[in-house]
Design an enzyme around this catalytic site. Structure first.
Site, PDB file in Angstrom:
ATOM      1  N   LYS A 171       0.543   2.829  -6.923  1.00 48.24           N
ATOM      2  CA  LYS A 171       1.188   1.828  -6.060  1.00 48.24           C
ATOM      3  C   LYS A 171       0.334   1.714  -4.802  1.00 48.24           C
ATOM      4  O   LYS A 171       0.438   2.535  -3.889  1.00 48.24           O
ATOM      5  CB  LYS A 171       2.603   2.319  -5.716  1.00 48.24           C
ATOM      6  CG  LYS A 171       3.604   1.253  -5.393  1.00 48.24           C
ATOM      7  CD  LYS A 171       3.258   0.335  -4.266  1.00 48.24           C
ATOM      8  CE  LYS A 171       3.636   0.879  -2.909  1.00 48.24           C
ATOM      9  NZ  LYS A 171       3.201  -0.050  -1.825  1.00 48.24           N
ATOM     10  N   GLU A 246      -0.463  13.905   1.771  1.00 43.87           N
ATOM     11  CA  GLU A 246      -1.592  13.760   2.700  1.00 43.87           C
ATOM     12  C   GLU A 246      -1.110  12.825   3.796  1.00 43.87           C
ATOM     13  O   GLU A 246      -1.029  11.614   3.588  1.00 43.87           O
ATOM     14  CB  GLU A 246      -2.799  13.152   1.981  1.00 43.87           C
ATOM     15  CG  GLU A 246      -3.326  13.978   0.824  1.00 43.87           C
ATOM     16  CD  GLU A 246      -4.178  15.152   1.264  1.00 43.87           C
ATOM     17  OE1 GLU A 246      -4.320  15.376   2.486  1.00 43.87           O
ATOM     18  OE2 GLU A 246      -4.674  15.854   0.388  1.00 43.87           O
ATOM     19  N   CYS A 280      -6.813   8.701   9.131  1.00 38.30           N
ATOM     20  CA  CYS A 280      -5.911   9.849   9.314  1.00 38.30           C
ATOM     21  C   CYS A 280      -6.609  10.972  10.054  1.00 38.30           C
ATOM     22  O   CYS A 280      -6.009  11.670  10.852  1.00 38.30           O
ATOM     23  CB  CYS A 280      -5.401  10.328   7.969  1.00 38.30           C
ATOM     24  SG  CYS A 280      -6.725  10.676   6.816  1.00 38.30           S
ATOM     25  N   GLU A 379       0.535   9.560  16.415  1.00 41.44           N
ATOM     26  CA  GLU A 379      -0.622   8.925  15.820  1.00 41.44           C
ATOM     27  C   GLU A 379      -0.628   7.450  16.221  1.00 41.44           C
ATOM     28  O   GLU A 379       0.262   6.689  15.837  1.00 41.44           O
ATOM     29  CB  GLU A 379      -0.490   9.065  14.300  1.00 41.44           C
ATOM     30  CG  GLU A 379      -1.757   8.827  13.578  1.00 41.44           C
ATOM     31  CD  GLU A 379      -1.606   9.121  12.098  1.00 41.44           C
ATOM     32  OE1 GLU A 379      -0.490   8.963  11.567  1.00 41.44           O
ATOM     33  OE2 GLU A 379      -2.592   9.499  11.475  1.00 41.44           O
TER      34      GLU A 379
HETATM   35  P1  NAD Z   1       2.987   4.246   5.059  1.00 38.50           P
HETATM   36  O1  NAD Z   1       3.584   5.586   4.953  1.00 38.50           O
HETATM   37  O2  NAD Z   1       3.749   3.190   5.743  1.00 38.50           O
HETATM   38  O3  NAD Z   1       2.622   3.663   3.636  1.00 38.50           O
HETATM   39  C1  NAD Z   1       1.863   4.415   2.710  1.00 38.50           C
HETATM   40  C2  NAD Z   1       2.244   3.964   1.334  1.00 38.50           C
HETATM   41  O4  NAD Z   1       3.607   4.313   1.105  1.00 38.50           O
HETATM   42  C3  NAD Z   1       2.148   2.452   1.103  1.00 38.50           C
HETATM   43  O5  NAD Z   1       1.706   2.209  -0.209  1.00 38.50           O
HETATM   44  C4  NAD Z   1       3.587   2.009   1.263  1.00 38.50           C
HETATM   45  O6  NAD Z   1       3.880   0.813   0.573  1.00 38.50           O
HETATM   46  C5  NAD Z   1       4.324   3.180   0.658  1.00 38.50           C
HETATM   47  N1  NAD Z   1       5.718   3.316   1.080  1.00 38.50           N
HETATM   48  C6  NAD Z   1       6.288   2.898   2.235  1.00 38.50           C
HETATM   49  N2  NAD Z   1       7.609   3.180   2.240  1.00 38.50           N
HETATM   50  C7  NAD Z   1       7.878   3.798   1.065  1.00 38.50           C
HETATM   51  C8  NAD Z   1       9.052   4.353   0.481  1.00 38.50           C
HETATM   52  N3  NAD Z   1      10.239   4.316   1.101  1.00 38.50           N
HETATM   53  N4  NAD Z   1       8.953   4.937  -0.736  1.00 38.50           N
HETATM   54  C9  NAD Z   1       7.776   4.997  -1.371  1.00 38.50           C
HETATM   55  N5  NAD Z   1       6.623   4.472  -0.880  1.00 38.50           N
HETATM   56  C10 NAD Z   1       6.669   3.892   0.331  1.00 38.50           C
HETATM   57  O7  NAD Z   1       1.567   4.482   5.735  1.00 38.50           O
HETATM   58  P2  NAD Z   1       0.482   3.404   6.088  1.00 38.50           P
HETATM   59  O8  NAD Z   1       0.929   2.718   7.317  1.00 38.50           O
HETATM   60  O9  NAD Z   1       0.137   2.594   4.890  1.00 38.50           O
HETATM   61  O10 NAD Z   1      -0.779   4.330   6.355  1.00 38.50           O
HETATM   62  C11 NAD Z   1      -0.998   4.923   7.551  1.00 38.50           C
HETATM   63  C12 NAD Z   1      -0.571   6.373   7.516  1.00 38.50           C
HETATM   64  O11 NAD Z   1      -1.216   7.045   6.432  1.00 38.50           O
HETATM   65  C13 NAD Z   1      -1.003   7.112   8.751  1.00 38.50           C
HETATM   66  O12 NAD Z   1       0.015   7.970   9.173  1.00 38.50           O
HETATM   67  C14 NAD Z   1      -2.214   7.907   8.265  1.00 38.50           C
HETATM   68  O13 NAD Z   1      -2.526   9.024   9.016  1.00 38.50           O
HETATM   69  C15 NAD Z   1      -1.808   8.246   6.887  1.00 38.50           C
HETATM   70  N6  NAD Z   1      -2.995   8.582   6.087  1.00 38.50           N
HETATM   71  C16 NAD Z   1      -3.198   9.892   5.745  1.00 38.50           C
HETATM   72  C17 NAD Z   1      -4.322  10.248   5.040  1.00 38.50           C
HETATM   73  C18 NAD Z   1      -4.565  11.677   4.649  1.00 38.50           C
HETATM   74  O14 NAD Z   1      -5.314  11.915   3.733  1.00 38.50           O
HETATM   75  N7  NAD Z   1      -3.973  12.655   5.293  1.00 38.50           N
HETATM   76  C19 NAD Z   1      -5.238   9.280   4.650  1.00 38.50           C
HETATM   77  C20 NAD Z   1      -5.004   7.964   5.020  1.00 38.50           C
HETATM   78  C21 NAD Z   1      -3.858   7.631   5.736  1.00 38.50           C
END
Ligand code: NAD
Length: 477
Positions: A171, A246, A280, A379
């Site tokens: 997804k 992650e 991240c 963040e």
């Molecule tokens: P997000 O948590 O909003 O979304 C991440 C994914 O989760 C998307 O595909 C989104 O559609 C999905 N999602 C959202 N709500 C959901 C739910 N209720 N159930 C299941 N899936 C759901 O994050 P974002 O804004 O897309 O990305 C930014 C965040 O990701 C930042 O906090 C960043 O630090 C983190 N990140 C972490 C890493 C790592 O490896 N540690 C890498 C990249 C990004």
């Protein structure tokens, strides 16, 4: 119009609804993806299960490796196309988009070579017994991917899962799906069996939630925000599904007075402006030993003022943020900092040719940021660097560890004993000494502690998370 990719076939969502794809460089819609729902997840999980039972689990490890290698080569052949797709979808400057396509190919290359090297052990036990362990795949794995590095995160997550013998339902983030749909098509072209890699697009709270809840998903790899990570873990806990999380970071760069500043300065800047700070592992807190605080800030300020921000295709230092709400979020952090009288050392420049409808944010260097202010704790996910001074080693470690996160840390010092002392005391998944990020490091285990998550991806270590260990004890007398 883009479709889901299930069992090697493009399929519309059962809802018949779509989501607009917006170019962050100009804010204009240029494509549509499917707005999928739980029915589409059912379909994808069924296809994946069928593939696992009848095709994927019957492939020998070396054969699996050859398929992954073929995909790596195919990705390399199409790297310019993939980079162009990702550039428009995510607003990445050309060099960044190209680097991401190269990293994607490298993940599949690395995991291709790992397939036939993952093995269990024999364990000395009681007389008359032989005991061995098998590393077995979970089965059908779910992968929820964020928008900041879709290709790279797909590579590390799906590459590792496939190498360990799993099949995948993916997804992508609703803001960044297009490159992953193309990669799944390329996988079909090189001979991946139908159902090995399935892509289902849509909103997180709809299709992401359905994926996390699905009883046919045997392992979830989630990369995203800590708040959604908590939801995923709660949902998975209800059916005891293993989860790798992650999550985010607020990573410190710790600079001592004896550091090689010629090496540190470009690395400090790159670590916060790369991908417009939407990383991240961004080095978003700068901790500087008191005696060099002013001269280092002066030097960094001059460099920040030269940073140029603009449309992705201009390939400047910084591209746009992913979407308008992200731009507003970053601005709110800066407004809050201003209201708290936090000073700005310098800002970069958005170029005149950048469309007003694009989602731009000039990189900003803040000074004397109180450790407890939200801009130093949360963040931002934008190009905002928070500088603060420290007195000595103990003080540096205290500040570095004083957030909810623990993903990555950078330490800049010429003192070898201090390098080790500090690295041991930092609560963080990775520590870089006299460098930051080590060029991405496909081979290097990656993941966090505290709110940065748990479990590891990247490197060989990821394969342990993508497998479960079975112990077989044979009594033969
Ligand atoms: P997000 O948590 O909003 O979304 C991440 C994914 O989760 C998307 O595909 C989104 O559609 C999905 N999602 C959202 N709500 C959901 C739910 N209720 N159930 C299941 N899936 C759901 O994050 P974002 O804004 O897309 O990305 C930014 C965040 O990701 C930042 O906090 C960043 O630090 C983190 N990140 C972490 C890493 C790592 O490896 N540690 C890498 C990249 C990004």
């Amino acid at each position: 119009m883009q479709f889901n990719f299930i069992a090697n076939t493009p399929v519309p969502s059962s809802s018949g609804q779509t989501i607009a794809v917006v170019d962050p460089s100009d804010g204009q819609t240029y494509d549509e993806i499917q707005r999928s729902n739980a029915t589409d997840i059912d379909h994808a999980v069924d296809a994946a299960r069928q593939c696992f039972d009848t095709a994927w689990s019957r492939l020998g490890a070396a054969e699996r490796g050859r398929l992954l290698m073929r995909l790596s080569l195919k990705i390399s052949e199409h790297s310019e196309q993939l980079a162009a797709i990702e550039q428009r979808d995510c607003g990445k400057p050309t060099r960044q988009a190209r680097a991401d396509a190269v990293a994607l190919a490298r993940y599949f290359e690395f995991y291709a070579g790992a397939c036939d090297k993952l093995h269990g052990e024999t364990i000395p036990y009681l007389d008359g017994y032989s005991v061995l362990t098998w590393r077995e795949p979970h089965g059908v794995t779910g992968h929820i991917i964020p928008w900041n590095y879709p290709m790279q995160i797909f590579g590390r997550s799906v590459g590792g899962a496939l190498a360990a013998g799993n099949v995948c339902v993916v997804k992508p983030a609703e803001d960044a799906c297009l490159s992953l749909i193309r990669v799944a098509q390329l996988a079909a072209e090189v001979g991946f069996p139908a159902g090995a890699i399935n892509i289902v697009t849509g909103y997180g709270h709809e299709v992401g939630d359905a994926l996390a809840r699905h009883p046919g998903i045997d392992h979830i790899s989630f990369t995203g925000s800590p708040s959604v990570g908590t939801l995923i873990q709660q949902v998975a806990a209800a059916r005891h599904c293993p989860v790798t999380l992650e999550l985010g970071g607020k990573s410190p760069q710790i600079v001592f007075a004896d550091a090689d500043l010629d090496a540190a300065v470009p690395a400090i800047i790159n670590a916060i402006v790369q991908n417009a700070g939407q990383t991240c592992s961004a080095g978003s807190r700068l901790l500087v030993e008191q005696s060099i605080y002013e001269p280092l800030l002066h030097r960094l300020g001059q460099a920040f003022e030269k940073l140029r921000v603009g449309p992705a295709t201009l390939d400047l230092d910084v591209g746009p943020l992913i979407r308008q709400s992200q731009q507003q979020r970053v601005r709110k952090f800066l407004d809050d900092a201003r209201q708290a009288n936090i000073g700005t050392v310098a800002q970069g420049q958005v170029v005149d040719s950048a469309p007003a409808s694009g989602f731009y944010q000039a990189p900003t260097l803040l000074r004397d940021v109180p450790v407890t202010h939200r801009v130093a704790q949360e963040e931002v996910f934008g190009p905002v660097l928070c500088a603060m001074a420290f007195r000595d080693e103990d003080h540096a470690v205290e500040i570095a560890n004083a957030t909810q996160f623990g993903l990555v840390a950078g330490v800049w010092t010429a003192d070898g004993a201090r390098q080790f002392r500090i690295a041991r005391r930092l609560r963080s998944g990775q520590v870089f000494i006299n460098n930051y990020g080590a060029g991405g490091g496909v081979e290097l285990p990656f993941g966090g502690v505290k709110s940065s998550g748990h479990g590891r991806e990247k490197g060989f270590e990821a394969l342990y998370g993508f497998t479960t260990l079975k112990t077989v004890a044979i009594k033969h007398g």
